[in-house]
Motif scaffolding. Structure first.
Motif, PDB file in Angstrom:
ATOM      1  N   LEU A  34     -19.286   0.753   2.003  1.00 49.16           N
ATOM      2  CA  LEU A  34     -18.980   1.613   0.843  1.00 49.16           C
ATOM      3  C   LEU A  34     -20.530   1.624   0.272  1.00 49.16           C
ATOM      4  N   GLU A  35     -21.411   1.657   0.590  1.00 46.87           N
ATOM      5  CA  GLU A  35     -22.672   2.287   0.834  1.00 46.87           C
ATOM      6  C   GLU A  35     -22.669   4.080   0.712  1.00 46.87           C
ATOM      7  N   LYS A  36     -21.351   4.535   1.310  1.00 45.46           N
ATOM      8  CA  LYS A  36     -21.175   5.818   1.506  1.00 45.46           C
ATOM      9  C   LYS A  36     -20.343   6.888   0.302  1.00 45.46           C
ATOM     10  N   VAL A  37     -19.049   5.758  -0.076  1.00 46.37           N
ATOM     11  CA  VAL A  37     -18.328   6.404  -0.066  1.00 46.37           C
ATOM     12  C   VAL A  37     -17.901   5.568  -1.501  1.00 46.37           C
ATOM     13  N   LYS A  38     -17.708   4.534  -2.030  1.00 45.47           N
ATOM     14  CA  LYS A  38     -17.497   3.767  -3.472  1.00 45.47           C
ATOM     15  C   LYS A  38     -17.678   4.940  -4.130  1.00 45.47           C
ATOM     16  N   ASP A  39     -18.505   5.409  -4.733  1.00 45.44           N
ATOM     17  CA  ASP A  39     -18.552   6.405  -6.188  1.00 45.44           C
ATOM     18  C   ASP A  39     -17.302   7.308  -5.548  1.00 45.44           C
ATOM     19  N   SER A  40     -16.546   7.907  -4.880  1.00 47.96           N
ATOM     20  CA  SER A  40     -15.393   8.423  -4.742  1.00 47.96           C
ATOM     21  C   SER A  40     -14.981   7.604  -4.576  1.00 47.96           C
ATOM     22  N   LEU A  41     -14.229   6.124  -4.953  1.00 49.65           N
ATOM     23  CA  LEU A  41     -13.474   5.372  -4.795  1.00 49.65           C
ATOM     24  C   LEU A  41     -12.374   5.352  -6.198  1.00 49.65           C
ATOM     25  N   SER A  42     -11.644   5.114  -6.108  1.00 53.84           N
ATOM     26  CA  SER A  42     -11.051   4.306  -8.210  1.00 53.84           C
ATOM     27  C   SER A  42     -11.551   2.914  -7.595  1.00 53.84           C
ATOM     28  N   PRO A  43     -11.799   1.887  -8.818  1.00 50.59           N
ATOM     29  CA  PRO A  43     -10.953   0.399  -8.554  1.00 50.59           C
ATOM     30  C   PRO A  43     -10.211   0.095  -7.571  1.00 50.59           C
ATOM     31  N   MET A  44      -9.027   0.875  -8.191  1.00 53.89           N
ATOM     32  CA  MET A  44      -7.977   0.271  -7.122  1.00 53.89           C
ATOM     33  C   MET A  44      -7.925   0.507  -5.716  1.00 53.89           C
ATOM     34  N   GLU A  45      -8.776   1.415  -5.201  1.00 56.14           N
ATOM     35  CA  GLU A  45      -9.298   2.165  -4.085  1.00 56.14           C
ATOM     36  C   GLU A  45     -10.092   0.638  -3.422  1.00 56.14           C
ATOM     37  N   LEU A 102       0.594  -1.401   0.148  1.00 49.81           N
ATOM     38  CA  LEU A 102       0.117  -0.155  -0.228  1.00 49.81           C
ATOM     39  C   LEU A 102       1.145   1.251  -0.547  1.00 49.81           C
ATOM     40  N   GLN A 103       1.945   1.217   1.085  1.00 48.77           N
ATOM     41  CA  GLN A 103       2.672   2.113   0.846  1.00 48.77           C
ATOM     42  C   GLN A 103       3.369   2.762  -0.252  1.00 48.77           C
ATOM     43  N   ASN A 104       4.040   1.473  -1.272  1.00 48.09           N
ATOM     44  CA  ASN A 104       3.941   1.742  -2.571  1.00 48.09           C
ATOM     45  C   ASN A 104       3.298   2.191  -3.303  1.00 48.09           C
ATOM     46  N   LEU A 105       2.102   1.751  -3.237  1.00 48.23           N
ATOM     47  CA  LEU A 105       1.079   2.617  -4.011  1.00 48.23           C
ATOM     48  C   LEU A 105       0.697   3.730  -4.321  1.00 48.23           C
ATOM     49  N   LYS A 106       1.104   4.246  -2.930  1.00 47.60           N
ATOM     50  CA  LYS A 106       0.457   5.197  -2.479  1.00 47.60           C
ATOM     51  C   LYS A 106       2.099   6.233  -2.931  1.00 47.60           C
ATOM     52  N   GLU A 107       2.872   5.644  -2.596  1.00 51.98           N
ATOM     53  CA  GLU A 107       3.957   6.906  -3.141  1.00 51.98           C
ATOM     54  C   GLU A 107       4.063   6.812  -5.106  1.00 51.98           C
ATOM     55  N   SER A 108       3.819   5.821  -6.206  1.00 50.44           N
ATOM     56  CA  SER A 108       3.996   5.867  -7.055  1.00 50.44           C
ATOM     57  C   SER A 108       2.870   7.196  -7.256  1.00 50.44           C
ATOM     58  N   GLY A 109       1.221   7.076  -6.532  1.00 49.36           N
ATOM     59  CA  GLY A 109       0.149   7.647  -7.189  1.00 49.36           C
ATOM     60  C   GLY A 109      -0.322   7.237  -7.709  1.00 49.36           C
ATOM     61  N   ASP A 110      -0.434   5.727  -7.898  1.00 46.02           N
ATOM     62  CA  ASP A 110      -1.825   4.747  -8.027  1.00 46.02           C
ATOM     63  C   ASP A 110      -2.531   5.119  -6.948  1.00 46.02           C
ATOM     64  N   MET A 166      -5.330  14.334   8.249  1.00 49.85           N
ATOM     65  CA  MET A 166      -4.713  15.025   7.585  1.00 49.85           C
ATOM     66  C   MET A 166      -4.356  13.909   6.193  1.00 49.85           C
ATOM     67  N   PRO A 167      -3.803  14.512   5.989  1.00 50.36           N
ATOM     68  CA  PRO A 167      -3.379  13.325   4.185  1.00 50.36           C
ATOM     69  C   PRO A 167      -3.177  12.251   4.507  1.00 50.36           C
ATOM     70  N   GLY A 168      -3.733  10.917   4.077  1.00 50.50           N
ATOM     71  CA  GLY A 168      -3.272   9.695   3.652  1.00 50.50           C
ATOM     72  C   GLY A 168      -4.388   9.104   2.649  1.00 50.50           C
ATOM     73  N   ILE A 169      -4.488   7.519   2.326  1.00 52.80           N
ATOM     74  CA  ILE A 169      -4.985   6.886   1.520  1.00 52.80           C
ATOM     75  C   ILE A 169      -6.186   6.224   2.667  1.00 52.80           C
ATOM     76  N   VAL A 170      -7.012   6.092   1.835  1.00 52.15           N
ATOM     77  CA  VAL A 170      -8.542   5.478   2.224  1.00 52.15           C
ATOM     78  C   VAL A 170      -7.682   4.315   2.696  1.00 52.15           C
ATOM     79  N   HIS A 171      -7.495   3.628   2.651  1.00 50.60           N
ATOM     80  CA  HIS A 171      -7.064   2.051   2.905  1.00 50.60           C
ATOM     81  C   HIS A 171      -6.656   2.535   4.924  1.00 50.60           C
ATOM     82  N   LEU A 183      -6.842  -5.925   2.234  1.00 47.64           N
ATOM     83  CA  LEU A 183      -5.066  -5.824   2.215  1.00 47.64           C
ATOM     84  C   LEU A 183      -5.096  -4.199   3.629  1.00 47.64           C
ATOM     85  N   GLY A 184      -6.037  -3.104   2.986  1.00 45.54           N
ATOM     86  CA  GLY A 184      -5.706  -2.312   4.222  1.00 45.54           C
ATOM     87  C   GLY A 184      -5.630  -2.773   5.729  1.00 45.54           C
TER      88      GLY A 184
END
Length: 356
Positions: free
Chosen positions: A285-296, A200-208, A241-246, A302-303
């Protein structure tokens, strides 16, 4: 003495209310929090932010206020009474600042208290897990368009796996032979999972996977419920603060889905509750699914694994360091916590295909 001090600080804010009395709210571990009872409603929550733990308190409070205003704007279509129950609101000081700094250097902020509400320390049924998922999912959804570059990183490298492994490796160098020997199995487990736990950290750092607003302390006690157990809003936004959804998804799952307390020593009682996982994930997911990418979405399970692991890693590291960070009640308390988290992770791993 305390009453006069709190009354004096309360009077530094714009609220149009008269101080009557106070109650200490002892649920937090870091800050001092007081319920201020006034002659007439509304009541207020007055909080002293621990500037020993948080190095940039003005940045922290400005984060909270900015996110609160953003959510208020997004929910401005709601009736006033409903809006005031679904988002934290902060009172400015008489100087129109977000916080008051007293003569001893302490920082204070004032929030409006949400009446007829409750919190849960643990989840006892799937309905609360489902509603908790909806609350935290809605928070992420409402803040998904907020510019994260405007947020202060209140705890640098908080969920940074490379940083946590670096701390762990340093602890290995300085630990006593006795603690190294005791921790052998757990240490081997940490080494074995290193590659997977960096995904997950690698995906975050790569911008994926994109940076977004995250709460970073999504235990169920930081969700506010109505008296009929329906979700109201997210509270305790000190660590926004800034982070990733996971991070937020995983930490909620870590605290909700353990069938035992975090320091339970009978590991036979520790397992991963898939019913609560499914209920929380459904609401989330009922609330946030539309804001997430398929990869997220793909990496949400894994999160859960990653956040359970990172907590176990931090407990183990502190044990090897002779317990310098977490409060402990006995010599092997941190080691028991680490073993508990790793058992939870093993239980989740056994059920991983099912939850994917």
């Amino acid at each position: 003495m305390v009453t006069e001090k709190l009354k004096s600080i309360f009077c530094q804010f714009q609220h149009g209310s008269e101080f009557h009395s106070y109650k200490e709210l002892a649920s937090g571990h870091i800050n001092d929090t007081y319920l201020i009872l006034t002659k007439n409603r509304p009541y207020f929550v007055l909080q002293r932010i621990n500037h020993g733990v948080f190095k940039d308190v003005p940045g922290l409070i400005n984060n909270k206020v900015a996110i609160s205003r953003h959510i208020q704007n997004k929910l401005s279509h709601l009736p006033k009474e409903e809006l005031e129950r679904q988002v934290l609101r902060f009172a400015p000081t008489k100087d129109n600042n977000a916080f008051y700094q007293d003569e001893t250097g302490n920082y204070w902020n004032l929030m409006y208290f949400i009446d007829d509400s409750l919190t849960f320390e643990t989840v006892k049924d799937v309905e609360v897990a489902y509603e908790g998922g909806k609350i935290f999912g809605e928070f992420l959804n409402l803040t998904s368009d907020f510019d994260v570059s405007k947020l202060t990183e209140v705890i640098p490298k908080f969920h940074d796996m490379s940083f946590r492994y670096s701390q762990f490796n340093s602890a290995l160098q300085s630990a006593s032979k006795e603690r190294l020997f005791k921790g052998t199995t757990a240490i081997d487990y940490v080494v074995e999972l290193k590659e997977e736990m960096h995904i997950l950290q690698n995906l975050k750092e790569s911008g994926d996977i994109k940076l977004r607003v995250t709460h970073n302390d999504t235990k169920i006690s930081n969700a506010l419920f109505s008296k009929d157990n329906k979700g109201l809003c997210v509270i305790d936004t000190d660590t926004v603060m800034p982070g990733i959804v996971h991070y937020d998804f995983g930490d909620a799952i870590r605290t909700i889905c353990n069938t035992a307390a975090e320091d339970e020593t009978n590991l036979d009682l520790v397992s991963f509750n898939t019913h609560y996982y499914n209920a929380y994930t459904k609401g989330f997911l009922e609330k946030v699914k539309d804001s997430l990418s398929p990869m997220e979405i793909e990496y949400l399970p894994l999160g859960a694994k990653t956040m359970i692991f990172i907590m176990g890693l931090r407990f183990l590291t502190d044990f090897l360091n002779n317990d310098v960070y977490y409060k402990t009640k006995y010599p092997e308390h941190n080691f028991d916590r680490a073993k508990n988290q790793f058992k939870l992770l093993q239980s989740l791993t056994e059920k991983y295909k099912e939850i994917q």
